[in-house]
Design a protein around this motif. Structure first.
Motif, PDB file in Angstrom:
ATOM      1  N   GLU A   9      12.295  41.859  26.079  1.00 25.15           N
ATOM      2  CA  GLU A   9      11.840  42.217  27.420  1.00 25.15           C
ATOM      3  C   GLU A   9      12.833  41.743  28.474  1.00 25.15           C
ATOM      4  O   GLU A   9      13.424  40.665  28.364  1.00 25.15           O
ATOM      5  N   TYR A  52      12.371  47.244  28.183  1.00 29.35           N
ATOM      6  CA  TYR A  52      12.171  46.727  26.826  1.00 29.35           C
ATOM      7  C   TYR A  52      13.167  47.379  25.877  1.00 29.35           C
ATOM      8  O   TYR A  52      13.496  48.560  26.022  1.00 29.35           O
ATOM      9  N   TYR A 110      17.660  40.172  28.272  1.00 24.03           N
ATOM     10  CA  TYR A 110      16.546  40.546  27.408  1.00 24.03           C
ATOM     11  C   TYR A 110      16.125  39.339  26.579  1.00 24.03           C
ATOM     12  O   TYR A 110      16.963  38.669  25.965  1.00 24.03           O
ATOM     13  N   HIS A 159       9.890  46.472  34.517  1.00 21.53           N
ATOM     14  CA  HIS A 159      10.246  45.875  33.225  1.00 21.53           C
ATOM     15  C   HIS A 159      11.105  46.850  32.440  1.00 21.53           C
ATOM     16  O   HIS A 159      11.004  48.071  32.621  1.00 21.53           O
ATOM     17  N   VAL A 168       4.013  45.693  26.892  1.00 16.21           N
ATOM     18  CA  VAL A 168       4.729  45.489  25.623  1.00 16.21           C
ATOM     19  C   VAL A 168       4.114  46.362  24.532  1.00 16.21           C
ATOM     20  O   VAL A 168       4.828  47.035  23.777  1.00 16.21           O
TER      21      VAL A 168
END
Length: 489
Positions: free
Chosen positions: A114, A100, A138, A98, A150
């Protein structure tokens, strides 16, 4: 208005200026008497005599990727370069599960975007490739959909902004297949779209309202604490606190999370009643110690405080603040005027908890509306040190707007803090203490603070393997035949 947005007519700054309630412009108005300059960008003059949000020198430093990464690692944050140096990252090219992008303003996450790259790790079919491409943008993460990663990315982003001496920015975080969270980039002057412009404008206006309210505060801060200690048997082995204590109560046990998220409960923790008066808080702490002596009946166990009296068991002396505003100026004042002086008397092993624990600006919001300052080690070595910490915490929290010196904005002072370089910090602490002595509130606690200053400037280290019950006259050291340090509470 107490704040002013200063800029050089950058596109984003002009868009913000149209939305915010505070004044803005390319120069300060004549005879402006506000408190805080909010800098946007670094293409305008700095006003060193005014307190600032987003200092220009911090912006310039963050724009250098090498300087930025070195500073982040100093504070315990991971970067790709640091992982490669430690041999923890060998893949080329680097893959992530991932990514962010986290927008931060003044200790708060405004929004998280994300990018799920899990499918990019196994592109075996055209279908997977198409799915990966479709998910490569994103996407905003709604608060109720925030996952573990997150939340962790948000915490690391806030920490990164603070570590760099910034107050806002856009932080890019990557999650490796190993689970490591890595800071990939920090933009101190982020590009703003329509939604981001609104979010930053709203955050600036909230800051102005909170600042104005705090400057009018007459109520003294409420102080609480929950210092940790360790139990050691005569053979030098740690005895887990949960053998005697439960998780809750005035005397309880606290956890350490091991790799694999395994939880153990080795630490004892004291939770005295809070008070506005640091002397009363010290008396409440003594009462909690006496209660602990009754519920931990094995007197052969030594009670150890400090930062790392036994390897692998870090201890904290957390201070709780309520009835005041959590803000960057207060956190930096606590770092400079409380955490920095304490370095001069820490034990030889105290610094081993840093930077994973004890990093600058470490805080946690509490359900009661206040916050917990988590940077300090456990300071229960003696009543003098404890009372000094409490008195200093109250003095700083009620007067921090007058404490403008920030030596910890210099990277070499940060490095001296993390390495525990007492000789380098001695002169810095002596100058900081002169600022404290000029405060009107200093005289209220002068009897304690003057003794604490002498103790600090002596640079005599506390002994982390010494049982602190002796100094506090806690059983079995409350008996006449025991030799103990005098105590006045």
């Amino acid at each position: 208005m107490e704040s002013f947005l200063l800029h050089a007519q950058e596109k984003e700054a002009l868009e913000l200026a149209d939305l915010i309630q505070i004044p803005s412009g390319t120069k300060l108005p004549d005879h402006w008497e506000g408190r805080i300059i909010i800098h946007w960008g670094a293409a305008h003059d700095e006003w060193p005599q005014k307190q600032a949000l987003q200092p220009i020198r911090a912006i310039l430093r963050a724009k250098s990727s090498t300087k930025r990464d070195d500073q982040l690692v100093l504070h315990g944050l991971k970067t790709l370069a640091s992982l490669k140096k430690r041999g923890l990252l060998k893949d080329a090219p680097v893959t992530f599960t991932h990514k962010y992008k986290v927008a931060v303003f003044h200790l708060q996450t405004l929004i998280v975007y994300e990018k799920n790259e899990t499918l990019l790790l196994s592109e075996k079919t055209l279908f997977n490739q198409r799915q990966a491409n479709a998910s490569s943008a994103y996407i905003e993460v709604l608060p109720d959909r925030a996952t573990f990663h997150v939340r962790r990315a948000s915490r690391e982003a806030v920490k990164a902004i603070y570590a760099l001496g910034l107050d806002y920015g856009m932080v890019t975080i990557g999650v490796l297949p190993t689970g490591h969270t890595v800071v990939l980039d920090v933009d101190p002057v982020p590009k703003l779209n329509g939604k981001l412009t609104q979010l930053f404008a709203q955050a600036i206006d909230r800051y102005e309202l909170a600042l104005s309210k705090e400057l009018q505060r007459k109520e003294r801060v409420m102080l609480g604490t929950d210092p940790e200690f360790l139990l050691l048997d005569p053979q030098g082995q740690v005895v887990f606190a949960d053998r005697f204590l439960t998780r809750k109560g005035e005397v309880g046990c606290d956890a350490i999370v091991l790799s694999g998220h395994r939880l153990i409960l080795p630490l004892a923790e004291l939770r005295p009643q809070p008070s506005r008066d640091p002397r009363e808080l010290a008396r409440n702490l003594l009462s909690a110690m006496q209660l602990a002596a009754r519920v931990i009946p094995d007197e052969s166990l030594a009670w150890l405080s400090g930062g790392m009296p036994v390897g692998g068991f870090p201890l904290g002396g957390h201070i709780h603040f309520s009835r005041c505003w959590l803000n960057g100026q207060l956190l930096r004042a606590l770092d400079n005027y409380l955490a920095l002086p304490l370095i001069l008397i820490e034990g030889d092993t105290t610094g081993q908890r840093r930077p994973r624990y004890g990093f600058l600006g470490d805080f946690r919001k509490k359900s009661h509306g206040g916050f917990e300052y988590r940077t300090l080690p456990s300071w229960m070595h003696s009543p003098l040190i404890t009372r000094g910490v409490f008195a200093l915490a109250v003095l700083i929290a009620d007067n921090y707007w007058l404490l403008t010196r920030q030596p910890l904005q210099d990277v070499d002072i940060q490095a001296a803090y993390y390495s525990g370089d007492k000789q380098r910090l001695y002169g810095v602490v002596a100058r900081l203490w002169q600022d404290l002595e000029q405060l009107k509130g200093y005289e209220v606690h002068a009897a304690v603070l003057d003794r604490f200053r002498v103790r600090i400037l002596s640079m005599k280290s506390w002994n982390e393997r010494e049982d602190f019950r002796k100094a506090w006259k806690i059983a079995p050291y409350n008996r006449k035949e025991a030799i103990e340090e005098g105590i006045m509470l």
